[in-house]
Write an enzyme that holds these catalytic residues in place. Structure first.
Site, PDB file in Angstrom:
ATOM      1  N   THR A 182     -14.699 -11.030   0.277  1.00  0.00           N
ATOM      2  CA  THR A 182     -13.357 -11.560   0.550  1.00  0.00           C
ATOM      3  C   THR A 182     -13.514 -13.027   0.967  1.00  0.00           C
ATOM      4  OG1 THR A 182     -13.453 -10.948   2.878  1.00  0.00           O
ATOM      5  CG2 THR A 182     -12.551  -9.299   1.378  1.00  0.00           C
ATOM      6  N   GLU A 323     -10.210  -6.122  -2.202  1.00  0.00           N
ATOM      7  CA  GLU A 323     -10.488  -4.702  -1.981  1.00  0.00           C
ATOM      8  C   GLU A 323      -9.808  -3.803  -3.014  1.00  0.00           C
ATOM      9  OE1 GLU A 323      -9.681  -6.989   0.169  1.00  0.00           O
ATOM     10  OE2 GLU A 323     -10.439  -6.624   2.190  1.00  0.00           O
ATOM     11  N   LYS A 430       6.463 -12.353  15.946  1.00  0.00           N
ATOM     12  CA  LYS A 430       7.339 -11.445  16.675  1.00  0.00           C
ATOM     13  C   LYS A 430       8.062 -12.254  17.737  1.00  0.00           C
ATOM     14  CE  LYS A 430       7.281  -6.600  17.257  1.00  0.00           C
ATOM     15  NZ  LYS A 430       6.674  -5.411  17.788  1.00  0.00           N
ATOM     16  N   TRP A 435      10.874  -8.806  14.365  1.00  0.00           N
ATOM     17  CA  TRP A 435      10.036  -9.430  13.342  1.00  0.00           C
ATOM     18  C   TRP A 435      10.756 -10.622  12.706  1.00  0.00           C
ATOM     19  CZ3 TRP A 435       5.383  -7.274  13.268  1.00  0.00           C
ATOM     20  CH2 TRP A 435       5.244  -5.912  13.540  1.00  0.00           C
TER      21      TRP A 435
HETATM   22  P1  ADP Z   1      -8.393 -13.018   1.309  1.00  0.00           P
HETATM   23  O1  ADP Z   1      -8.046 -11.712   1.954  1.00  0.00           O
HETATM   24  O2  ADP Z   1      -9.679 -13.533   1.725  1.00  0.00           O
HETATM   25  O3  ADP Z   1      -7.261 -14.028   1.312  1.00  0.00           O
HETATM   26  P2  ADP Z   1      -7.750 -11.801  -1.129  1.00  0.00           P
HETATM   27  O4  ADP Z   1      -7.552 -12.458  -2.410  1.00  0.00           O
HETATM   28  O5  ADP Z   1      -8.391 -10.487  -1.130  1.00  0.00           O
HETATM   29  O6  ADP Z   1      -8.551 -12.766  -0.217  1.00  0.00           O
HETATM   30  O7  ADP Z   1      -6.338 -11.746  -0.441  1.00  0.00           O
HETATM   31  C1  ADP Z   1      -5.508 -10.643  -0.528  1.00  0.00           C
HETATM   32  C2  ADP Z   1      -4.270 -10.916   0.254  1.00  0.00           C
HETATM   33  O8  ADP Z   1      -3.475 -11.919  -0.388  1.00  0.00           O
HETATM   34  C3  ADP Z   1      -3.349  -9.756   0.391  1.00  0.00           C
HETATM   35  O9  ADP Z   1      -3.783  -8.870   1.400  1.00  0.00           O
HETATM   36  C4  ADP Z   1      -2.032 -10.432   0.724  1.00  0.00           C
HETATM   37  O10 ADP Z   1      -1.960 -10.787   2.090  1.00  0.00           O
HETATM   38  C5  ADP Z   1      -2.109 -11.704  -0.081  1.00  0.00           C
HETATM   39  N1  ADP Z   1      -1.335 -11.535  -1.319  1.00  0.00           N
HETATM   40  C6  ADP Z   1      -1.793 -11.299  -2.558  1.00  0.00           C
HETATM   41  N2  ADP Z   1      -0.792 -11.233  -3.442  1.00  0.00           N
HETATM   42  C7  ADP Z   1       0.359 -11.420  -2.759  1.00  0.00           C
HETATM   43  C8  ADP Z   1       1.761 -11.444  -3.086  1.00  0.00           C
HETATM   44  N3  ADP Z   1       2.200 -11.294  -4.336  1.00  0.00           N
HETATM   45  N4  ADP Z   1       2.649 -11.630  -2.085  1.00  0.00           N
HETATM   46  C9  ADP Z   1       2.230 -11.800  -0.812  1.00  0.00           C
HETATM   47  N5  ADP Z   1       0.937 -11.797  -0.440  1.00  0.00           N
HETATM   48  C10 ADP Z   1       0.003 -11.603  -1.386  1.00  0.00           C
END
Ligand code: ADP
Length: 541
Positions: A182, A323, A430, A435
Site C-alpha cells: 500500500t 487490498e 466529527k 459527521w
Molecule cells: P493507499 O491506501 O495507500 O492510499 P490505495 O490505492 O490502496 O492506497 O487506496 C485505497 C483507498 O483509496 C480507499 O480505501 C479509499 O479511501 C480511496 N479510494 C479509492 N477509490 C475511491 C473512490 N472512488 N472514492 C473515494 N475514495 C476512494
C-alpha cells in the site's frame, strides 16, 4: 454431490498463452516523449520468455521475489508476464516512496533481483547498502549510472544471453504471483500478495465490467507500480486489447499528445490525471470523442469532472484499494435511468455498487452490521476472491472482522446497494458529535468554476472537537475568496458543515499515486505552514 467439472487451475500462464497465440497481432505501444515504439503481442510474449530464461540463469526460482522499479512501458509488461509465469513473485515498487519507505518495502518483500529503469538507478543506489536480500539489479534502458548498485546487468544483455524458456513450471492457482505494498497514505506501507487465481478472476472482472475486447485500445495511466495498474495489463492481454503505455510521460501535455496520436478507446486513472488531461484538452481545443469509456478512482471523482468529460465519453467512478486488487464498486446509474433524469448524476457521483465477486457491508463501532438505508454511516467491509485475507508478514487482526476486510473507509449504503464513501476513517471530521463529509465538501468546492482542486481536513476545536479546514487551489487567473466559496457551499450542505477555516495554496499536496495527501495537509496545518484564515466562528450546529 460433487460437480463433474474439471479442476483446472486459474493461472497467468493461460493469460500469457492466450495473448501470445490468439492475439499475436495486438500491439503494445510505449510513448517516448516524442514518437513511440510498438511491439506485437507475439514479440512481447517471446521477450517475456527470454526474460524468464534470463532470470532463471540468475538463479531465480519458484517463490523468489523479483522487484520492478519502472514506469509504464513494454519491459515492465514483460516482467508482469514472465515473473509470475515462471513461478516467481513480481514485486512492483513505488518509485515515489521516500528512500526510507522504499528500503523498507524492498526488504519486506525480500527481493533478490530488481528490474529498474536506468533513469531511476540513483534512487536505488542511495539505499543499496540497506538492502539485505538484493543480489543483482537489471537495468532497463540506456545511459543509467550503475555505480553504487553492486552487481548489475543490462536488460537487453540478459535477454540476448539465452533462448526463450520452454519448460514453464506447473503452477498452483493459489500460489503467490505478485506483491504490492500500500502507498502508506494512512500509515506504513503494508504488503498485499496476489495469487494467480485472484489475478485471473480479477482480470475477468475487469474485462466483464468494462466490456473489454480486442477492438479496444487501453491507455494505462495508472502507474504499473500501483495495484497492478488496476489489472488492466492482464485483462488486455487475456482479451487482446492494445496496450498504450505512456512510460514516464504522464504530465497533462505529453499525455494529451500521446492520447491524440494513439486514440485509446479506454482510459483509467486517478482524478488528478483526468483533471490535467481535461485542462490540456480544453486549452488545445482537442476532441477526445474516440474514447468510449474512462474509469476514475483511487480517490473520489468530483461530479464536476465527470460532467465535464460527458461531452466526449462517460468518466465512470470506481472504488477499490491495494487490498482489493482493486475493483470493488462501480458507479453506474440504475438501469434505464436517462441522463435527463434528475437523479442520474446523483447515482453517477456515488461510489457505486459492488461488482459480482465482491460482497460488501457496513458495520458500527461495536462491529454490528448496519442497515442499507442510505443514512446510517459505518465502516465499509468487503470480502471476495480477490480481497486480501491478511498482510504479508503482518496478520494485522485489527484490519479484519469475521473474514471480512475492514477497509478503513466510512460511508453509507442505500436500499439498492449504492455505496457512498464519506471519508476514510482517519479523515473523518466529527463536529459537535455529527459527521461532516470531507468528500462531499470537496466535491462541491471543485464544482465552483474558479476552483482547480480542494481538500478538506478536520482541525481540533475546543468547542466542537473538530471543525473543517478547506484547503483550496484556484485556477490560474481566478480570484474566488473564502467568502465566495462559503456562499457557494451554503444551501448545498448542512449549515454546520460550512468550513470556518480556509487556506489558499498553489497546489494541494499529493501522495505518491496522486491522491490528496491529508497526512501532509494536517502536518502543515499543525506546524503553522498553511496560510489559514478563520472566516467566522460557528456558534451553533
Ligand atoms: P493507499 O491506501 O495507500 O492510499 P490505495 O490505492 O490502496 O492506497 O487506496 C485505497 C483507498 O483509496 C480507499 O480505501 C479509499 O479511501 C480511496 N479510494 C479509492 N477509490 C475511491 C473512490 N472512488 N472514492 C473515494 N475514495 C476512494
Amino acid at each position: 454431490m460433487q460437480s463433474t467439472m474439471q479442476d483446472w487451475p486459474l493461472t497467468l500462464q493461460e493469460v500469457l498463452r492466450r495473448g501470445a497465440t490468439l492475439f499475436a497481432d495486438s500491439r503494445v505501444v510505449t510513448f517516448q516523449g516524442a514518437g513511440s515504439r510498438t511491439a506485437t503481442y507475439a514479440e512481447v510474449a517471446r521477450r517475456s520468455s527470454l526474460l524468464a530464461a534470463g532470470l532463471r540463469r540468475l538463479g531465480i526460482g519458484p517463490g523468489d521475489r523479483v522487484g520492478t522499479l519502472c514506469w509504464n512501458h513494454q519491459e515492465h509488461l514483460e516482467a508482469y508476464l514472465a515473473v509470475p509465469c515462471m513461478g516467481a513473485v513480481l514485486h512492483t515498487l513505488n518509485l515515489r516512496l521516500s528512500a526510507r519507505q522504499l528500503s523498507f518495502v524492498i526488504n519486506d518483500g525480500g527481493d533478490r533481483v530488481i528490474i529498474a529503469d536506468s533513469s531511476l538507478a540513483p534512487l536505488l543506489a542511495a539505499i543499496r547498502p540497506t538492502l539485505g536480500s538484493l543480489e543483482r539489479v537489471i537495468l532497463v534502458g540506456e545511459g543509467g549510472d550503475p555505480s553504487g548498485l553492486g552487481e548489475v546487468i543490462g536488460y537487453e544483455e540478459l535477454l540476448a544471453g539465452g533462448s526463450p524458456l520452454q519448460d514453464w513450471p506447473e503452477l498452483e492457482e493459489r500460489q503467490a504471483a505478485a506483491m504490492c505494498h500500500t502507498t502508506g497514505t494512512t500509515g506504513e506501507p503494508k504488503g498485499v500478495v496476489y495469487s494467480h487465481r485472484s489475478l485471473w478472476l480479477h482480470s475477468l472482472a475487469v474485462i466483464a465490467n468494462f466490456g473489454l475486447s480486442d477492438a479496444d485500445r487501453i491507455c494505462v495511466t495508472v502507474p504499473m507500480f500501483h495495484v497492478m495498474a488496476w489489472g488492466t495489463p492482464y485483462a488486455a492481454w487475456a482479451r487482446g486489447a492494445d496496450l498504450l503505455m505512456p512510460d514516464r510521460h504522464m504530465q497533462p501535455q505529453p499525455l494529451l499528445s500521446f492520447v491524440l496520436e494513439e486514440r485509446p478507446t479506454f482510459l483509467g486513472g486517478v482524478p488528478t490525471i483526468f483533471q490535467g488531461l481535461l485542462l490540456a484538452a480544453e486549452a488545445a481545443g482537442a476532441d477526445l470523442g474516440f474514447v468510449r469509456m474512462g474509469i476514475g478512482g483511487g480517490s473520489a471523482v468530483p461530479e464536476s469532472l465527470m460532467r465535464a468529460y460527458q461531452r466526449w465519453f462517460p468518466l465512470v467512478q470506481a472504488w477499490g484499494m491495494t487490498e482489493t486488487s482493486p475493483i470493488g464498486t462501480i458507479a453506474e446509474p440504475p438501469r434505464g435511468m436517462a441522463e435527463e433524469d434528475p437523479r442520474y448524476w446523483h447515482y453517477r457521483s456515488m461510489t457505486g455498487r459492488p461488482v459480482p465477486g465482491v460482497e460488501l457491508r457496513i458495520t458500527g463501532a461495536g462491529g454490528e452490521v448496519l442497515p442499507w438505508d442510505g443514512r446510517t454511516v459505518g465502516e465499509i467491509e468487503v470480502r471476495g476472491p480477490w480481497i486480501t485475507a491478511r498482510y504479508h508478514g503482518d496478520p494485522a487482526p485489527e484490519r479484519f472482522h469475521d473474514g471480512w476486510l475492514r477497509t478503513g473507509d466510512v460511508g453509507t449504503v442505500d436500499e439498492r446497494g449504492y455505496v457512498q464513501i464519506t471519508d476514510r476513517s482517519k479523515d473523518v471530521i466529527k463536529s459537535g458529535g455529527e459527521w461532516i463529509s470531507s468528500v462531499e465538501l470537496e466535491n462541491h468546492l471543485m464544482a465552483h468554476p474558479d476552483v482547480l482542486d480542494a481538500a478538506v481536513v478536520g482541525v481540533a476545536d475546543e468547542h466542537w472537537q473538530e471543525r473543517p479546514l478547506a484547503v483550496v487551489a484556484l485556477r490560474d487567473g481566478r480570484s474566488a475568496t473564502a467568502e465566495d466559496l462559503r456562499e457557494h457551499l451554503r444551501g448545498r450542505v448542512p449549515g454546520f458543515w460550512l468550513p470556518d477555516l480556509w487556506a489558499f495554496v498553489d497546489q494541494i499536496p499529493k501522495t505518491s499515486v496522486g491522491k490528496q495527501d491529508k497526512k501532509v495537509i494536517r502536518r502543515l496545518q499543525a506546524d503553522g505552514s498553511l496560510p489559514v484564515r478563520r472566516l467566522v466562528r460557528v456558534e451553533r450546529a
